[in-house]
Write a protein that holds these residues in place. Structure first.
Motif, PDB file in Angstrom:
ATOM      1  N   SER A 192      30.283  18.743 -20.214  1.00  0.00           N
ATOM      2  CA  SER A 192      29.079  18.309 -20.931  1.00  0.00           C
ATOM      3  C   SER A 192      28.736  16.848 -20.675  1.00  0.00           C
ATOM      4  O   SER A 192      27.561  16.474 -20.709  1.00  0.00           O
ATOM      5  N   LEU A 193      29.738  16.007 -20.420  1.00  0.00           N
ATOM      6  CA  LEU A 193      29.477  14.571 -20.241  1.00  0.00           C
ATOM      7  C   LEU A 193      28.572  14.297 -19.039  1.00  0.00           C
ATOM      8  O   LEU A 193      27.516  13.668 -19.188  1.00  0.00           O
ATOM      9  N   PRO A 194      28.922  14.754 -17.828  1.00  0.00           N
ATOM     10  CA  PRO A 194      27.973  14.555 -16.719  1.00  0.00           C
ATOM     11  C   PRO A 194      26.754  15.456 -16.838  1.00  0.00           C
ATOM     12  O   PRO A 194      25.674  15.130 -16.336  1.00  0.00           O
TER      13      PRO A 194
ATOM     14  N   SER B  85      25.198  23.348 -23.074  1.00  0.00           N
ATOM     15  CA  SER B  85      25.508  22.470 -24.213  1.00  0.00           C
ATOM     16  C   SER B  85      24.605  21.233 -24.248  1.00  0.00           C
ATOM     17  O   SER B  85      24.061  20.898 -25.308  1.00  0.00           O
ATOM     18  N   PRO B  86      24.410  20.518 -23.117  1.00  0.00           N
ATOM     19  CA  PRO B  86      23.500  19.368 -23.140  1.00  0.00           C
ATOM     20  C   PRO B  86      22.056  19.731 -23.502  1.00  0.00           C
ATOM     21  O   PRO B  86      21.395  18.981 -24.223  1.00  0.00           O
ATOM     22  N   VAL B  87      21.568  20.861 -22.996  1.00  0.00           N
ATOM     23  CA  VAL B  87      20.200  21.277 -23.325  1.00  0.00           C
ATOM     24  C   VAL B  87      20.080  21.561 -24.821  1.00  0.00           C
ATOM     25  O   VAL B  87      19.083  21.204 -25.456  1.00  0.00           O
ATOM     26  N   THR B  88      21.101  22.196 -25.376  1.00  0.00           N
ATOM     27  CA  THR B  88      21.101  22.461 -26.816  1.00  0.00           C
ATOM     28  C   THR B  88      21.086  21.154 -27.600  1.00  0.00           C
ATOM     29  O   THR B  88      20.338  21.011 -28.575  1.00  0.00           O
TER      30      THR B  88
ATOM     31  N   LEU C  30      17.723  19.338 -27.792  1.00  0.00           N
ATOM     32  CA  LEU C  30      16.768  19.842 -28.775  1.00  0.00           C
ATOM     33  C   LEU C  30      17.030  19.283 -30.172  1.00  0.00           C
ATOM     34  O   LEU C  30      16.193  19.451 -31.061  1.00  0.00           O
ATOM     35  N   LEU C  31      18.174  18.632 -30.350  1.00  0.00           N
ATOM     36  CA  LEU C  31      18.563  18.157 -31.677  1.00  0.00           C
ATOM     37  C   LEU C  31      18.445  16.644 -31.856  1.00  0.00           C
ATOM     38  O   LEU C  31      18.416  16.160 -32.979  1.00  0.00           O
ATOM     39  N   THR C  32      18.409  15.879 -30.762  1.00  0.00           N
ATOM     40  CA  THR C  32      18.392  14.423 -30.895  1.00  0.00           C
ATOM     41  C   THR C  32      17.689  13.764 -29.712  1.00  0.00           C
ATOM     42  O   THR C  32      17.610  14.347 -28.631  1.00  0.00           O
ATOM     43  N   ASP C  33      17.188  12.552 -29.955  1.00  0.00           N
ATOM     44  CA  ASP C  33      16.574  11.751 -28.901  1.00  0.00           C
ATOM     45  C   ASP C  33      17.472  10.597 -28.481  1.00  0.00           C
ATOM     46  O   ASP C  33      17.148   9.869 -27.547  1.00  0.00           O
ATOM     47  N   ASP C  34      18.581  10.398 -29.193  1.00  0.00           N
ATOM     48  CA  ASP C  34      19.490   9.300 -28.916  1.00  0.00           C
ATOM     49  C   ASP C  34      20.535   9.732 -27.885  1.00  0.00           C
ATOM     50  O   ASP C  34      21.193  10.767 -28.060  1.00  0.00           O
ATOM     51  N   LEU C  35      20.698   8.951 -26.822  1.00  0.00           N
ATOM     52  CA  LEU C  35      21.591   9.333 -25.730  1.00  0.00           C
ATOM     53  C   LEU C  35      23.042   9.440 -26.185  1.00  0.00           C
ATOM     54  O   LEU C  35      23.741  10.395 -25.826  1.00  0.00           O
ATOM     55  N   LYS C  36      23.499   8.476 -26.973  1.00  0.00           N
ATOM     56  CA  LYS C  36      24.887   8.522 -27.448  1.00  0.00           C
ATOM     57  C   LYS C  36      25.123   9.746 -28.325  1.00  0.00           C
ATOM     58  O   LYS C  36      26.140  10.438 -28.183  1.00  0.00           O
TER      59      LYS C  36
ATOM     60  N   LEU D 159      27.052  15.224 -29.420  1.00  0.00           N
ATOM     61  CA  LEU D 159      26.660  16.582 -29.827  1.00  0.00           C
ATOM     62  C   LEU D 159      26.932  17.600 -28.726  1.00  0.00           C
ATOM     63  O   LEU D 159      27.362  18.725 -28.998  1.00  0.00           O
ATOM     64  N   SER D 160      26.679  17.210 -27.492  1.00  0.00           N
ATOM     65  CA  SER D 160      26.899  18.113 -26.366  1.00  0.00           C
ATOM     66  C   SER D 160      28.363  18.542 -26.287  1.00  0.00           C
ATOM     67  O   SER D 160      28.675  19.722 -26.099  1.00  0.00           O
ATOM     68  N   GLY D 161      29.272  17.571 -26.445  1.00  0.00           N
ATOM     69  CA  GLY D 161      30.695  17.893 -26.428  1.00  0.00           C
ATOM     70  C   GLY D 161      31.096  18.782 -27.597  1.00  0.00           C
ATOM     71  O   GLY D 161      31.862  19.742 -27.432  1.00  0.00           O
ATOM     72  N   LEU D 162      30.585  18.476 -28.776  1.00  0.00           N
ATOM     73  CA  LEU D 162      30.912  19.275 -29.966  1.00  0.00           C
ATOM     74  C   LEU D 162      30.392  20.709 -29.836  1.00  0.00           C
ATOM     75  O   LEU D 162      31.092  21.674 -30.158  1.00  0.00           O
ATOM     76  N   ILE D 163      29.157  20.831 -29.353  1.00  0.00           N
ATOM     77  CA  ILE D 163      28.563  22.167 -29.183  1.00  0.00           C
ATOM     78  C   ILE D 163      29.320  22.952 -28.128  1.00  0.00           C
ATOM     79  O   ILE D 163      29.592  24.152 -28.301  1.00  0.00           O
ATOM     80  N   GLY D 164      29.684  22.290 -27.014  1.00  0.00           N
ATOM     81  CA  GLY D 164      30.452  22.964 -25.972  1.00  0.00           C
ATOM     82  C   GLY D 164      31.800  23.455 -26.485  1.00  0.00           C
ATOM     83  O   GLY D 164      32.209  24.590 -26.214  1.00  0.00           O
TER      84      GLY D 164
END
Length: 378
Positions: free
Chosen positions: A19-21, A216-219, A222-228, A233-238
Motif C-alpha cells: 500500500s505504501l508505494p 487499498s490506496p484507492v479506497t 475516497l476517505l481523505t484528501d491528506d497524503l499522510k 488509512l491505506s495500510g490499515l485498510i489493506g
C-alpha cells in the motif's frame, strides 16, 4: 505460533508493504503500471535464475527490480513518441515481456519449481511451510521476515523522501525548480514497486499484490484528501482486508489469496457507495442539492426581473409560471415549497413574490455571478 496466525501476519505485512508505494501510483494515475510490473518482473526472475541456477539467490530480486524499471522505461519511451498513449504502451510492453518469460519457463525450465500459476495466484496456505532457521532454531515462516524487511525498506523510503515524493507527485515542474530530479524519484519508486512485487510473489501471487497495491490506496483516497492520512488509512485498510479475507476463506474453504482480493473489492465497493466525502450516495445527494439550489436561484432571478412590471402577474403567476420556466409541475412545486420554507418567497393573489430576504439574496447572488464572470474573463 500457529500456521493460521502466521498466514494472517504475512497478509498484513504484504498489504502494508504494497500500500505504501501504491498510494503514489494511484495519485500519479499509474495504477495499471503496477499490473504490468507485477507480471513482467517474472522475466527478471527467470533471467536471474539462469544466471545463478538458484531460486534463493538475491540476484533474482535484483533482476526482477531491474526488469520492473526496464518495463517503465520501455513504456515511457513508446509514450514519448506520441504515436501511442500510455495505456496502449503498457498493453504492448506488458504482454511482450511476460510472454517471453512464460515461453522460457515452458521451454527450458520445465523441471524447475517456477510455476506460473503460483506466481499469478499464489497460495498463502503454503507460506508457513517455508521456515526460517537460525543455527537450527525455527523462528517462523520465511515470508514474514522477507516481507518484513521489504516493509521496512518501503517505510524508510516514504519517510526519508516524503517531501520529494509529494512534490513530484503533485507538481513535477515545481520539483525541477526546487532542484529535485523527478526522473530519479520516479524510477526509485518503480524500483520499490518491483522489489515489493517480487518479494510477495511466492507468498500471495501477483493478483493479490495488485489488489493490495491499488485497491487499498484507492479506497483510502475516497476517505481523505491528506497524503499522510491516506498512507496510514491505506495500510490499515489493506491489513483489515487481509484478515477478513482469511476468515472468509476459512469459512468457505476456498483460496486465501482469492478471498483477500475479493474482500478488497467488497470493502472498496462499500466505501465507494457510502463514503461521506466522495461516496456515490454523497455525490448524488450533493448534485441533487446543487440542482435544487440552482433552480431556486433561477426562480428568484425570474421573479426579481419581472417584479413591479406589467407582466408580473403572468410571469410570476402560480398557475402560469410553469410555462415560462419550462419545469414540470412536480419539480416546480418542490422548489416553491423549498423557498417558502426558507421564507424567500410568498404567494399573494395567485402571484409568487419575493420576500425582503429573498430579494436581497437574489441581488447578492446575481452580483456574485457577475463578479465571477468578470474575474474569469480577465
Amino acid at each position: 505460533m500457529s500456521p493460521q496466525l502466521e498466514i494472517q501476519i504475512i497478509s498484513v505485512i504484504v498489504a502494508v508493504a504494497c500500500s505504501l508505494p501504491g498510494v503514489f501510483l494511484v495519485l500519479r494515475k499509474m495504477s495499471m503500471m503496477s499490473d504490468a510490473i507485477t507480471h513482467t518482473i517474472l522475466l527478471g526472475i527467470v533471467i536471474g535464475f539462469f544466471m545463478t541456477n538458484s531460486l534463493t539467490s538475491p540476484f533474482l530480486i535484483v533482476g526482477a527490480a531491474l526488469m520492473g524499471v526496464f518495463t517503465v522505461f520501455l513504456t515511457e519511451m513508446l509514450n514519448s513518441t506520441k504515436l501511442v498513449s500510455e495505456d496502449s504502451a503498457i498493453g504492448i510492453v506488458f504482454p511482450l515481456l511476460f510472454s517471453i518469460a512464460i515461453i522460457i519457463i515452458s521451454r527450458y525450465a520445465g523441471s524447475v519449481h517456477l510455476d506460473t500459476d503460483s506466481v499469478l495466484l499464489g497460495e498463502l496456505a503454503f507460506a508457513p511451510f517455508d521456515r526460517m532457521r537460525i543455527f537450527g532454531v525455527d523462528i517462523g515462516a520465511k515470508s514474514m521476515y522477507s516481507m518484513g524487511i521489504i516493509l521496512i525498506i518501503n517505510l524508510l523510503f516514504v519517510i526519508i523522501f516524503f517531501k520529494e515524493l509529494k512534490i513530484v507527485t503533485f507538481d513535477s515542474a515545481l520539483a525541477t525548480v526546487l532542484g529535485f530530479s523527478p526522473a530519479l524519484i520516479h524510477y526509485s519508486l518503480m524500483t520499490i514497486v518491483s522489489i515489493t512485487a517480487v518479494g510477495a510473489f511466492e507468498s500471495v501471487g501477483s493478483i493479490l499484490v495488485i489488489a493490495f497495491m491499488i485497491g487499498s490506496p484507492v479506497t483510502a483516497y475516497l476517505l481523505t484528501d491528506d497524503l499522510k492520512n491516506m498512507l496510514i488509512l491505506s495500510g490499515l485498510i489493506g491489513g483489515l482486508n487481509g484478515i477478513l479475507g482469511y476468515q472468509l476463506a476459512s469459512i468457505l474453504d476456498v483460496s486465501i489469496a482469492g478471498s483477500m482480493a475479493l474482500m478488497t473489492g467488497i470493502v472498496f465497493l462499500l466505501v465507494f457507495i457510502f463514503s461521506p466525502r466522495r461516496g456515490l450516495l454523497t455525490t448524488i445527494n450533493r448534485r441533487k442539492h446543487q440542482r435544487i439550489e440552482f433552480a431556486g436561484k433561477s426562480l428568484m432571478f425570474h421573479l426579481y426581473n419581472h417584479e413591479g412590471k406589467e407582466d408580473e402577474g403572468l410571469e410570476g403567476g402560480i398557475h402560469t409560471i410553469e410555462n415560462h420556466l419550462q419545469w414540470n409541475e412536480q419539480f416546480l412545486k418542490s422548489i416553491i415549497k423549498e423557498l417558502k420554507g426558507k421564507e424567500k418567497i410568498y404567494v399573494e393573489d395567485g402571484i409568487i413574490k419575493l420576500t425582503e430576504s429573498g430579494r436581497e439574496y437574489a441581488i447578492r447572488s446575481y452580483e456574485e455571478i457577475i463578479s465571477g464572470f468578470e474575474t474569469g474573463t480577465k
